[in-house]
Design a protein around this motif. Structure first.
Motif, short mmCIF file in Angstrom:
data_model
loop_
_atom_site.label_atom_id
_atom_site.label_comp_id
_atom_site.label_asym_id
_atom_site.label_seq_id
_atom_site.Cartn_x
_atom_site.Cartn_y
_atom_site.Cartn_z
N SER A 15 0.81 -1.22 0.00
CA SER A 15 0.00 0.00 0.00
C SER A 15 0.84 1.27 0.00
N GLY A 16 2.16 1.14 0.22
CA GLY A 16 3.04 2.31 0.18
C GLY A 16 3.50 2.82 1.53
N LYS A 17 3.32 2.03 2.58
CA LYS A 17 3.63 2.50 3.93
C LYS A 17 5.10 2.91 4.10
N SER A 18 6.00 1.99 3.80
CA SER A 18 7.42 2.28 3.99
C SER A 18 7.90 3.35 3.02
N THR A 19 7.39 3.33 1.80
CA THR A 19 7.77 4.37 0.84
C THR A 19 7.35 5.74 1.34
N LEU A 20 6.16 5.84 1.93
CA LEU A 20 5.71 7.11 2.49
C LEU A 20 6.65 7.57 3.60
N LEU A 21 7.01 6.67 4.51
CA LEU A 21 7.92 7.04 5.59
C LEU A 21 9.27 7.50 5.04
N HIS A 22 9.77 6.80 4.04
CA HIS A 22 11.07 7.16 3.47
C HIS A 22 11.02 8.52 2.77
#
Length: 246
Positions: free
Chosen positions: A49-56
């Motif tokens: 869903s993009g969780k880690s990409t959002l944090l990064h």
């Protein structure tokens, strides 16, 4: 009015095609959010869903393709690599699933490392106080290989406490820990979000997510739901709906 620690507006990120002739893959689709001083925000969502990409992207570890991010009052899009590194060094702390400890250094030396990297005078007292705060005063001289996974993660949190950053980003910090140890680590992170310090955590643990002031539920790179002071059951229900596309 106090400025948010993090401000994202219309944030977008697309991964290039895996092979020639295949389409590019949009991962974040116009996400907007604020994180206030002293606030803890959890990010949950189905796999992919993009969780880690959002944090990064929020922390300046990855570039984004569209929109804007302000971190600690600075526009990330206007900063070069050196300025980004300096911003993270001065204002940001990280807690990852992999602990990121230096095997050859003691727990105390690992905790003091950010100060050394920033060319500040290493304060042994600050490192020892941080280790005491996470219950590891008697392990200060131990190297990571002599510590359990939970103890290593607590060293990583002590490193954040000693550095005193304005914002802490945690990506699946309990992913390698048993339930009881994970709960202890998350209580420590909850305590970090006090006063002016903010915490953003990506987690699959519903009890962990429910410790936050707000929970953002992602689906297909968008914020599907926003929950305030939810119970674990409410987080589960919102996550189930996101998985089902409801």
């Amino acid at each position: 009015m106090t400025e948010p620690r993090i401000q994202a507006a219309g944030l977008g990120k697309t991964f290039p095609a895996a092979a020639k002739g295949q389409p590019s893959v949009p991962v974040l689709r116009g996400i907007s959010l604020d994180v206030a001083p002293g606030e803890m925000v959890s990010i949950v969502g189905p796999s992919g869903s993009g969780k880690s990409t959002l944090l990064h992207c929020l922390s300046g570890l990855e570039p984004y393709d569209a929109g804007s991010v302000r971190l600690a009052g600075r526009d990330l899009g206007s900063l070069g690599r050196g300025a980004l590194a300096a911003l993270r060094r001065e204002h940001v702390g990280f807690v990852f699933q992999s602990y990121n400890l230096i095997p050859s250094l003691s727990a105390r030396e690992n905790v003091a490392l950010p100060a050394r990297l920033a060319r500040r005078r290493a304060d042994r007292g600050a490192a020892d106080r941080a280790l005491a705060a996470v219950g590891l005063a008697d392990r200060a001289g131990h190297r990571p290989g002599q510590l359990s996974g939970g103890q290593q993660q607590r060293v990583a949190i002590a490193r954040v406490l000693a550095a005193g950053p304005d914002i802490v980003f945690a990506d699946e910090p309990t992913g390698s820990l048993d339930t009881a140890t994970g709960a202890e680590v998350l209580r420590l992170l909850r305590d970090v979000a006090r006063g002016d310090r903010s915490v953003v955590v990506v987690t699959h643990d519903l009890d962990a997510a429910a410790l936050a002031d707000r929970v953002l539920v992602l689906r297909d790179g968008e914020i599907h739901r926003e929950l305030r002071d939810p119970s674990p059951r409410q987080v589960l229900d919102a996550l189930t709906q996101a998985r089902a596309g409801a």
